[in-house]
Every structure is written in structure tokens, then in C-alpha cells.
Design an enzyme around this catalytic site. Structure first.
Site, PDB file in Angstrom:
ATOM      1  N   ARG A  67      45.188  71.659  70.290  1.00 16.33           N
ATOM      2  CA  ARG A  67      44.405  70.476  70.649  1.00 16.33           C
ATOM      3  C   ARG A  67      43.265  70.252  69.655  1.00 16.33           C
ATOM      4  O   ARG A  67      42.846  69.118  69.435  1.00 16.33           O
ATOM      5  CB  ARG A  67      43.882  70.619  72.091  1.00 16.33           C
ATOM      6  CG  ARG A  67      42.932  71.742  72.298  1.00 16.33           C
ATOM      7  CD  ARG A  67      42.706  72.063  73.778  1.00 16.33           C
ATOM      8  NE  ARG A  67      43.865  72.732  74.374  1.00 16.33           N
ATOM      9  CZ  ARG A  67      43.935  73.096  75.646  1.00 16.33           C
ATOM     10  NH1 ARG A  67      42.932  72.846  76.470  1.00 16.33           N
ATOM     11  NH2 ARG A  67      45.010  73.696  76.118  1.00 16.33           N
TER      12      ARG A  67
ATOM     13  N   LYS B  15      47.602  86.764  71.077  1.00 15.62           N
ATOM     14  CA  LYS B  15      48.639  86.700  72.108  1.00 15.62           C
ATOM     15  C   LYS B  15      49.275  88.075  72.314  1.00 15.62           C
ATOM     16  O   LYS B  15      49.391  88.838  71.362  1.00 15.62           O
ATOM     17  CB  LYS B  15      49.760  85.746  71.652  1.00 15.62           C
ATOM     18  CG  LYS B  15      49.430  84.278  71.746  1.00 15.62           C
ATOM     19  CD  LYS B  15      50.646  83.448  71.327  1.00 15.62           C
ATOM     20  CE  LYS B  15      50.318  81.967  71.281  1.00 15.62           C
ATOM     21  NZ  LYS B  15      50.055  81.379  72.591  1.00 15.62           N
TER      22      LYS B  15
HETATM   23  N1  BES Z   1      51.378  77.127  71.187  1.00 17.50           N
HETATM   24  C1  BES Z   1      50.805  77.473  72.434  1.00 17.50           C
HETATM   25  C2  BES Z   1      51.552  76.850  73.612  1.00 17.50           C
HETATM   26  C3  BES Z   1      52.944  77.380  73.866  1.00 17.50           C
HETATM   27  C4  BES Z   1      53.159  78.339  74.827  1.00 17.50           C
HETATM   28  C5  BES Z   1      54.022  76.854  73.182  1.00 17.50           C
HETATM   29  C6  BES Z   1      54.450  78.800  75.067  1.00 17.50           C
HETATM   30  C7  BES Z   1      55.305  77.312  73.419  1.00 17.50           C
HETATM   31  C8  BES Z   1      55.523  78.279  74.355  1.00 17.50           C
HETATM   32  C9  BES Z   1      49.354  76.999  72.503  1.00 17.50           C
HETATM   33  O1  BES Z   1      48.691  76.980  71.298  1.00 17.50           O
HETATM   34  C10 BES Z   1      48.632  77.944  73.388  1.00 17.50           C
HETATM   35  O2  BES Z   1      48.524  79.083  73.032  1.00 17.50           O
HETATM   36  N2  BES Z   1      48.159  77.454  74.523  1.00 17.50           N
HETATM   37  C11 BES Z   1      47.457  78.271  75.448  1.00 17.50           C
HETATM   38  C12 BES Z   1      46.252  77.514  75.923  1.00 17.50           C
HETATM   39  C13 BES Z   1      45.364  78.324  76.817  1.00 17.50           C
HETATM   40  C14 BES Z   1      44.618  79.362  76.021  1.00 17.50           C
HETATM   41  C15 BES Z   1      44.409  77.387  77.499  1.00 17.50           C
HETATM   42  C16 BES Z   1      48.398  78.548  76.618  1.00 17.50           C
HETATM   43  O3  BES Z   1      49.054  77.617  77.071  1.00 17.50           O
HETATM   44  O4  BES Z   1      48.496  79.697  77.038  1.00 17.50           O
HETATM   45 MN    MN Z   2      47.824  78.888  70.861  1.00 16.41          MN
END
Ligand code: BES
Ligand code: MN
Ligand code: ZN
Length: 491
Positions: free
Chosen positions: A348, A274
Site C-alpha cells: 500500500r 515473514k
Molecule cells: N504481499 C502481502 C500480501 C499477501 C499475503 C499476498 C499472502 C499473497 C499471499 C502483503 O504485502 C502483506 O504482507 N500484507 C500483510 C499486511 C499486514 C501486515 C497488515 C498481511 O496481509 O499479512
Molecule cells: Mn508484505
């Protein structure tokens, strides 16, 4: 925190909230009591000088005597007072008076509204005020060298304390404790809150409440064939843990429910790392796990008549030489294969195995709660939780109760068409598709890993953690959906 209920004359607190309605000349019993204590100062200020008129969120502090401060608080027009407004007001009042040792509230009710669904009684109000006030009082001071002492007692004043009010006072008190518990765990740094640390907490909770507990380590997780979950955790030096707690009532349970909480103790994104700004709050990616651990304590304390299972697959999603990679193909516990399209869609994958595990518990319903997708923030923002699932009756019932618990939800669809987003040439599905319909696509993915006919998924990515304060809740973890789920489980 202590919670009391007393008659008006037996007031023990050194601060008190006195509600007034807009354009309402009827003085309440509490108003008259405080007026007497203050030699009519109160009625002079409010009804002669009219320094406030009772509009919603209008307030003034008045010293009643040297020991007692009153916060006269406007509730707006009586016919417009909702539960949510009452909850926000309780939080606001508590925050205004947090330097006082104790705060007393009177109970209000709103019956006979046009839309009778919106009616609430004094017993509803006691639950709302306890939880709302404690939301307003919450602070995480552990790492401050200059700690402030804040209110430790909330007192409810009511001359006619019924059985129903007492029951709801208990529910409110334990719900507010569950929220505080979850927020403390989410606020704690990920350096401390590792999978093993959460597992130890689960163990402690089980001991205190006499619950059945199973904690699986890495090898045992392997034996359970949770290879999808294992892959996500393999990049971390902190080994994964899988936890399962069970609360059983004394008699035959009215219902059996499993709650699954997403338990990524830190989400760096994995090899699809990230950006710094998005990683900043990712210690909160175990909000689901913290919530379900809070909830089971409330359910045990309230001696609910349901059987409750609480499950979480706990691990860290890190980048390292041993981390799982894009293109890897993972086999979940139910045999379905997943092509890793993006290592940051890890939640997921861990939930997939946790949901498969729940299939073996013989429960009537499965509910998961997860900080799952950034897409839910794009769709619904920071004040509305996404609800998805495969049983409309369950979803309708939950959303109704969530509304009555002063929390916002909105349903997002899971439709067959979403399948195309996750089409893989080499596995049963990919873990991510494009940017479109991200929350629903994640929901469709999850639906492949449960056999339950009543499975519901709460996406709290937008609502679990705020980087700015709002009307009701300060910056940081919110404990969202804990009140709603407790009220749902008790219903
Ligand atoms: N934990 C994150 C989702 C999240 C984002 C929680 C912002 C709280 C605040 C999750 O694991 C994630 O990184 N999701 C990705 C999925 C994507 C790669 C399809 C996302 O939502 O960017
Ligand atoms: Mn994630
Ligand atoms: Zn995550």
C-alpha cells in the site's frame, strides 16, 4: 502457440474435442463428421453402448483413426451450461490432450436461457475456449532437465466463421498470451526478477509495440518526491525502478485509463519479517506488475481505441541494516504522511506513490491490481478477487464483465469508519491497523492517495497464486483478472 479457425472438413489437428450434452440425441455436424471418419465407431460407443451419457465433466478418449484422437466431452444439461463451465471444460480437455501436437475444438453457444444475461454466443465461446485451453496447457518447464513437448496449436472448427467470431478469436488469443506472459514472469525466481529486470522487460515491450516509455531510477524517483515508495525499497541491494508505459491509439482515444500493478519483486516482510511458510511464495508479489505488462501488449496488438497507461513501482521488501523501520514517518508524493506500523504492509505504501503519479496523467479512470492483503484470503479464499473503489458505476460494470470473463469477484466496502483503524498520533495515518477488516482498511488507506473519481482496486492476494491445483488452473500463478481487465478495457 498457434491459433487457427477452420471449417469442419478442413480439420488439421491430430486431436479433437467433441462436445455432447446430457440426454441429447441430436448429433452435431462435427459428431457426424467424426462418426464417418471412424466407420460409425463413435455413434456405436456413445449412442448404442452409452459408455458416457454427457454428464458435466464426463469424458472418454476414442481413437477415430491412426492419426486422430477424439475426446468426447460431456457438457451436462444444455440449459445449465455457463461460460465458466465452458472455460473449465476447455482447460480440462486441453490438459487431457496436451501430449498431442494440436487440439481442435468446435464452438458451442447457449442462447435463449431463462436468465438472458447468461446467454453466450459462438463468438463469446471462441474467446473462452482459447483462453481456457491455454490455461489448461500452461506449464513452467524452464528448470526441468526432462522437458515434455506439449500442444502448440489450438484449432477452432466452425462452418460459419463470422467477423465477430474472428474478432473474438483475436481477443482470446492475445488475452491468453498476456496470461502466459504474466505467469512466466511470476514463476521466474526473484533472484532473476529484480526491479531492473522488470524495467528491462518494460523497455523491450515498449520497443516491440512502439509505446512511450519512462523508466525512473532511484535518484529520479527521489526527484519525483516518491519518498514513501523509496523507503520500502531501501533495504535491498537491488535498486528500485518506477516504470510508466503508454499506448496511444491512432485517432483520438475513446477513453484514457491508467493501470497500476503492485511490483514487489520479493516480499520478505522487511524488518517485520515473514515466517518461512508465508515467505515461500513471495516472488509472486509482483503479480500485479506482471499482469499490467501482459495487458498492455494485448491492448497494443488488438489496436484498441483507448489510451492505456501502465505504471508500477518496483522494489524488494527486505530486512537489512538499511531497511525502513517501524515508527518511521514517510511522506508520499502528495504530501500526506504515513507512520510505519508494520513494514510488511509495504504494498500500500508503494501503491500510494504510484496512485499519486497517476493523478498527473489526466486519465478518466485508475485501476490498481495488487497482491495486497492476507485478509482477502480469509474473507474470500483463493477463487474470488476482492474489488474495492470509489465509483459504484465503474465497479458494477467491471464485475459484470469479470463474470462474463469466467472470473469471480466480490465487492468489499470502503467506509469512513475504517479511518479509526489507521489513526496515528504523529502522522496523517498509520499503514496498518489491527487484524480486523484488513482488506477494506487497506482500501481506505489507498483511497487517500488518488484524486480520481473513478478509482478501483483489485486485491488478488488470494487469487494470483495457488499452492494447490483446482479444476481450471494448476498450482502456481493464475494470471487472474487479466482476461477480465482486457475485456473491460475493450468494452
Ligand atoms: N504481499 C502481502 C500480501 C499477501 C499475503 C499476498 C499472502 C499473497 C499471499 C502483503 O504485502 C502483506 O504482507 N500484507 C500483510 C499486511 C499486514 C501486515 C497488515 C498481511 O496481509 O499479512
Ligand atoms: Mn508484505
Ligand atoms: Zn506484499
Amino acid at each position: 502457440m498457434r491459433f487457427l479457425t477452420n471449417k469442419i472438413e478442413d480439420l488439421t489437428s491430430n486431436s479433437i474435442v467433441c462436445f455432447i450434452f446430457e440426454n441429447d440425441q441430436n448429433k452435431t455436424d462435427l459428431f457426424n463428421h467424426l462418426d464417418k471418419l471412424s466407420n460409425n465407431e463413435l455413434s456405436k460407443q456413445i449412442y448404442d453402448y452409452r459408455i458416457i451419457k454427457g454428464k458435466f465433466q464426463e469424458s472418454i478418449k476414442i481413437a477415430i483413426n491412426e492419426n486422430l484422437v477424439a475426446l468426447v466431452m460431456g457438457l451436462g444439461k444444455k440449459e445449465e451450461l455457463t461460460r465458466k463451465k465452458l472455460s473449465q471444460t476447455a482447460a480440462f480437455c486441453a490438459r487431457q490432450l496436451k501430449n498431442r501436437q494440436s487440439i481442435a475444438f468446435e464452438l458451442v453457444e447457449n442462447l435463449g436461457l431463462k436468465n438472458c444475461e447468461d446467454n453466450f454466443s459462438k463468438s463469446d465461446a471462441v474467446n473462452i475456449i482459447f483462453t481456457g485451453a491455454r490455461i489448461g496447457l500452461y506449464e513452467f518447464q524452464k528448470y526441468l532437465s526432462d522437458k515434455k513437448t506439449i500442444t502448440d496449436t489450438i484449432e477452432i472448427l466452425e462452418n460459419n466463421i463470422t467477423k465477430e467470431i474472428e474478432t473474438n478469436a483475436q481477443i482470446g488469443a492475445y488475452s491468453s498470451f498476456a496470461m502466459k506472459f504474466a505467469k512466466d514472469l511470476i514463476n521466474e525466481q526473484a533472484q532473476i526478477v529484480t526491479p531492473a529486470y522488470v524495467a528491462q522487460i518494460a523497455q523491450d515491450i515498449a520497443k516491440e509495440h512502439n509505446l512511450e516509455v519512462k523508466i525512473f531510477n532511484k535518484n529520479e524517483i527521489k526527484e519525483l518526491n516518491m519518498n514513501a515508495f523509496l523507503a520500502v525499497g531501501q533495504g535491498s541491494v537491488n535498486e528500485p525502478k518506477f516504470i510508466h508505459l503508454t499506448y496511444k491509439p491512432k485517432n483520438t482515444p475513446r477513453k484514457k485509463i491508467a493501470l497500476v500493478g503492485k511490483g514487489i519483486t520479493f516480499d520478505a516482510g522487511g524488518m517485520n519479517i515473514k515466517p518461512a511458510q508465508s515467505m515461500l511464495t513471495m516472488k509472486s508479489d509482483m503479480s500485479g506488475a506482471a499482469s499490467v505488462l501482459g495487458i498492455i501488449q494485448a491492448i497494443a496488438n488488438l489496436k484498441s481505441d483507448i489510451e492505456l497507461h501502465v505504471v508500477s513501482a518496483l522494489c524488494e521488501n527486505m530486512t537489512s541494516g538499511s531497511a525502513y523501520k517501524q515508527g518511521d514517518v514517510l511522506t508520499a508524493m502528495n504530501g500526506k504522511t504515513i507512520e510505519v506500523d508494520n513494514t510488511d504492509a509495504e504494498g500500500r505504501i508503494t501503491l500510494a506513490d504510484a496512485l499519486c503519479y497517476c493523478d498527473k496523467l489526466g486519465v478518466d479512470e485508475v485501476i490498481d491490481i495488487a497482491t495486497l492483503t492476507g485478509a482477502v484470503i480469509v474473507s474470500l479464499g483463493h477463487n474470488i478477487t476482492g474489488v474495492l473503489g470509489n465509483n459504484q458505476e465503474q465497479i458494477d460494470k467491471f464485475q459484470k464483465i469479470a463474470g462474463k470473463s469466467c472470473e469471480n469477484t466480490w465487492q468489499m466496502p470502503i467506509l469512513d469508519e475504517l479511518k479509526d483503524n489507521l489513526k496515528s498520533e504523529i502522522a496523517d495515518m498509520k499503514n496498518t491497523g489491527g487484524r480486523n477488516a484488513g482488506t477494506s482498511t487497506a482500501g481506505w488507506f489507498l483511497s487517500n492517495f488518488t484524486k480520481s473519481k473513478s478509482w478501483m482496486h483489485l486485491d488478488i492476494a488470494g487469487t494470483a497464486y495457488l499452492d494447490k491445483s483446482n479444476k481450471e488452473t494448476l498450482f502456481g500463478p493464475t494470471g487472474v483478472m487479466i482476461r477480465s481487465l482486457i475485456n473491460y478495457l475493450l468494452s
